[in-house]
Design an enzyme around this catalytic site. Sequence first.
Site, PDB file in Angstrom:
ATOM      1  N   GLU A 162       0.796  -1.237   0.000  1.00  0.00           N
ATOM      2  CA  GLU A 162       0.000   0.000   0.000  1.00  0.00           C
ATOM      3  C   GLU A 162       0.825   1.281   0.000  1.00  0.00           C
ATOM      4  O   GLU A 162       0.621   2.159   0.854  1.00  0.00           O
ATOM      5  CB  GLU A 162      -0.985  -0.041   1.180  1.00  0.00           C
ATOM      6  CG  GLU A 162      -1.899  -1.260   1.107  1.00  0.00           C
ATOM      7  CD  GLU A 162      -2.806  -1.446   2.319  1.00  0.00           C
ATOM      8  OE1 GLU A 162      -2.741  -0.635   3.254  1.00  0.00           O
ATOM      9  OE2 GLU A 162      -3.576  -2.430   2.330  1.00  0.00           O
ATOM     10  N   GLU A 271      -6.304 -10.383  -1.922  1.00  0.00           N
ATOM     11  CA  GLU A 271      -7.102 -10.203  -0.693  1.00  0.00           C
ATOM     12  C   GLU A 271      -8.588 -10.110  -1.017  1.00  0.00           C
ATOM     13  O   GLU A 271      -9.316  -9.299  -0.437  1.00  0.00           O
ATOM     14  CB  GLU A 271      -6.652  -8.937   0.054  1.00  0.00           C
ATOM     15  CG  GLU A 271      -5.191  -8.929   0.425  1.00  0.00           C
ATOM     16  CD  GLU A 271      -4.778  -7.727   1.262  1.00  0.00           C
ATOM     17  OE1 GLU A 271      -5.658  -7.005   1.787  1.00  0.00           O
ATOM     18  OE2 GLU A 271      -3.560  -7.505   1.397  1.00  0.00           O
TER      19      GLU A 271
HETATM   20  O1  G3I Z   1      -4.423  -8.180  18.546  1.00  0.00           O
HETATM   21  C1  G3I Z   1      -5.221  -7.127  19.107  1.00  0.00           C
HETATM   22  C2  G3I Z   1      -5.888  -7.607  20.368  1.00  0.00           C
HETATM   23  O2  G3I Z   1      -4.907  -7.882  21.324  1.00  0.00           O
HETATM   24  C3  G3I Z   1      -6.848  -6.527  20.851  1.00  0.00           C
HETATM   25  O3  G3I Z   1      -7.563  -7.012  21.951  1.00  0.00           O
HETATM   26  C4  G3I Z   1      -7.831  -6.142  19.763  1.00  0.00           C
HETATM   27  C5  G3I Z   1      -8.759  -4.999  20.185  1.00  0.00           C
HETATM   28  O4  G3I Z   1      -9.188  -4.252  19.092  1.00  0.00           O
HETATM   29  O5  G3I Z   1      -7.108  -5.722  18.635  1.00  0.00           O
HETATM   30  C6  G3I Z   1      -6.275  -6.736  18.124  1.00  0.00           C
HETATM   31  O6  G3I Z   1      -5.598  -6.251  16.981  1.00  0.00           O
HETATM   32  C7  G3I Z   1      -6.392  -6.068  15.817  1.00  0.00           C
HETATM   33  C8  G3I Z   1      -5.811  -6.970  14.727  1.00  0.00           C
HETATM   34  O7  G3I Z   1      -6.483  -6.727  13.511  1.00  0.00           O
HETATM   35  C9  G3I Z   1      -5.930  -8.464  15.054  1.00  0.00           C
HETATM   36  O8  G3I Z   1      -7.266  -8.825  15.152  1.00  0.00           O
HETATM   37  C10 G3I Z   1      -6.295  -4.635  15.411  1.00  0.00           C
HETATM   38  O9  G3I Z   1      -6.979  -3.820  16.360  1.00  0.00           O
HETATM   39  C11 G3I Z   1      -6.929  -4.442  14.056  1.00  0.00           C
HETATM   40  O10 G3I Z   1      -6.675  -3.109  13.615  1.00  0.00           O
HETATM   41  C12 G3I Z   1      -6.313  -5.400  13.059  1.00  0.00           C
HETATM   42  O11 G3I Z   1      -6.982  -5.250  11.841  1.00  0.00           O
HETATM   43  C13 G3I Z   1      -6.339  -5.792  10.720  1.00  0.00           C
HETATM   44  C14 G3I Z   1      -6.065  -4.699   9.696  1.00  0.00           C
HETATM   45  O12 G3I Z   1      -5.468  -5.279   8.561  1.00  0.00           O
HETATM   46  C15 G3I Z   1      -5.128  -3.646  10.243  1.00  0.00           C
HETATM   47  O13 G3I Z   1      -4.782  -2.735   9.268  1.00  0.00           O
HETATM   48  C16 G3I Z   1      -7.272  -6.819  10.106  1.00  0.00           C
HETATM   49  O14 G3I Z   1      -7.438  -7.919  11.016  1.00  0.00           O
HETATM   50  C17 G3I Z   1      -6.682  -7.332   8.799  1.00  0.00           C
HETATM   51  O15 G3I Z   1      -7.639  -8.122   8.137  1.00  0.00           O
HETATM   52  C18 G3I Z   1      -6.348  -6.145   7.901  1.00  0.00           C
HETATM   53  O16 G3I Z   1      -5.711  -6.633   6.752  1.00  0.00           O
HETATM   54  C19 G3I Z   1      -5.433  -5.666   5.743  1.00  0.00           C
HETATM   55  C20 G3I Z   1      -4.180  -6.120   5.002  1.00  0.00           C
HETATM   56  O17 G3I Z   1      -3.128  -6.337   5.899  1.00  0.00           O
HETATM   57  C21 G3I Z   1      -3.768  -5.105   3.957  1.00  0.00           C
HETATM   58  N1  G3I Z   1      -4.873  -4.809   3.078  1.00  0.00           N
HETATM   59  C22 G3I Z   1      -6.123  -4.450   3.694  1.00  0.00           C
HETATM   60  C23 G3I Z   1      -6.543  -5.524   4.691  1.00  0.00           C
HETATM   61  C24 G3I Z   1      -7.891  -5.242   5.263  1.00  0.00           C
HETATM   62  O18 G3I Z   1      -7.880  -4.048   6.003  1.00  0.00           O
END
Ligand code: G3I
Length: 440
Positions: A162, A271
Site C-alpha cells: 500500500e 485479498e
Molecule cells: O491483537 C489485538 C488484540 O490484542 C486486541 O484485543 C484487539 C482490540 O481491538 O485488537 C487486536 O488487533 C487487531 C488486529 O487486527 C488483530 O485482530 C487490530 O486492532 C486491528 O486493527 C487489526 O486489523 C487488521 C487490519 O489489517 C489492520 O490494518 C485486520 O485484522 C486485517 O484483516 C487487515 O488486513 C489488511 C491487510 O493487511 C492489507 N490490506 C487491507 C486488509 C484489510 O484491512
Amino acid sequence: MKKHLPLLFFLIFPIIAFGQWTQSLSYYADKCNIKIGTAVGGVFYNNYDTGNAYDLTVKNNFNILVAENEMKWDAMEPSNNSFNFTKADQLTAYAFRTGKQVRGHNLCWHSQLPSWISNGLTNGIANGTFTRTTLMSILKNHITTIMTRYIGKVQQWDVLNEPFNDSGGTLRNSIWQQVIGNDYIDSVFVWAHRADPTAKLYLNDYGVEFSGGTKADAMYNYVSGMKSRNIPITGVGLQCHFTVSGNFNVSGLDANLKRYNALGLEAIITELEVKILKTDYTANSTLQLSNQAECYRRLIRLCLDNPNCKTFMTWGFTDLYSWIPGFTPAYDYSLLFDTNYAPKPAYFSILNELAVESQKTGLNDINDADIVKIQKLDNRIVVNSDNRIARCQLFDVQGKCLFVSESHSSTIEIPSNNLQQAIYILKLRMENGKIIVKKF
Ligand code: G3I
C-alpha cells in the site's frame, strides 16, 4: 438433450461431489496450475491440525496461505532487532507438512508498525528520531532477517504494501517515504531479492484493480519504471476488496492484467472478498448470494484466462471470521463459506470454473502406467517416471502431507514403515510443469 449433457454435468457435479476430498478447490486448482488461497487469522493457531471444521476446510481447499496479521512488522519485530518467529514458524511448518505454499504479508508498510518505529512520527510528520541511514539499515535488517529464515518456506512476499495514496496517484507519506525518500521502494525489492533470490516479490495495494483508474494507472506507471530500472519485482498484488453491488469492472480488470503481462509481470489477486450490504441480504439473501457467486466466478475466470494471474486469494474463508463487519459494519457475508463452514454459491461457482478448466488442461489423474510406475515394497514405495519429478508429495485422505521430496530426480523412494493399510494420494509436479495425481 444430448448437447446439454456436459452443461448438466457441471451443474450437478459439485453438489454430488462436495464432501469428498477429491472435489475440493485445491484439487482442481492443482490440475489448473493455479494457487487458490486464503488469509488465516489468529484463530488458525488454535485450530490447525485439530481435525475440526476450521482445520479441514483450510486443509482441503487451499494450496497457499497468508497470515492475516501475524507476519506484519508489529508482530514479527516488536522491538528493535528482537524478532518473534513463533506464529510464522507454525504457519510455514503447517504449510510445508500439508503441501501448501505461503505468501508472506508483508515486509514494508505504513501501518501496523510497532511504537519503536512509529515514534519517529509526530502528527504524521517525521520528527528526526531516525536519519535516512538508520531507517534504511532498520528496514534492510527486517527484510533480510525474516526472508532468510523462510527461504524455501515462503514462496511469495508482499515486499511493499500500500505505498500509494487513495487519490491523486501520489506516493503515500509513510515514515519510509518521508525519512528515506522515494527510493526506499527500489531498495526494499533489491534487499528482498538478495535475501531470497528464489522468492517471488510483489508490490501489493488496493483500489488499483481497474485499468483507467487514477491509482491503478499510477501504480502501473510506477512499476513500469521499476522494470525499466531492472528492479527485481515479480509482479503486483491486486487486493480486490469488492462489494457485490458496486465497484467491479470486469473489462478494466482484464485490461489491467494484460498490461502487466505485456511488461512481463504477474498481476495476482491477493485479498479478495465480495461483501454484501446487510440490508440487501435481509431483503433477499438468495439473490445476493447468487450475485456474489457470479462476481467470484468472473474473477476466477479472468485469472484462468490470463497467464500472469496464477494466484487467487481470498481475505479469509468463513463469514465467521472476517474483518469486514468490524471495519464496515453495514456489510458482511463476503467469503466462500458461511458461519457454519457450509460452502456458499460463490464456492461452487469457483469450483465449477476450476473443474471445467481442469478438463482443458489435461492434468488429470493418471491411470497410464507408462508415465509413472508406483511399486509398493516392504518398507518403501518406489516412484519411477520417464521424466524428472520436481516435487513429490504423499498425502493421507485427510489431506495431511506425510512426505515431501524436491530432489528433481526420476526415481523417488518414500519410506513406508509407518504407513497403515489405507488409501494414499501421491501428487507429483513434474519438471515440465505437469501435475500428476494418483490415488492408491
Ligand atoms: O491483537 C489485538 C488484540 O490484542 C486486541 O484485543 C484487539 C482490540 O481491538 O485488537 C487486536 O488487533 C487487531 C488486529 O487486527 C488483530 O485482530 C487490530 O486492532 C486491528 O486493527 C487489526 O486489523 C487488521 C487490519 O489489517 C489492520 O490494518 C485486520 O485484522 C486485517 O484483516 C487487515 O488486513 C489488511 C491487510 O493487511 C492489507 N490490506 C487491507 C486488509 C484489510 O484491512
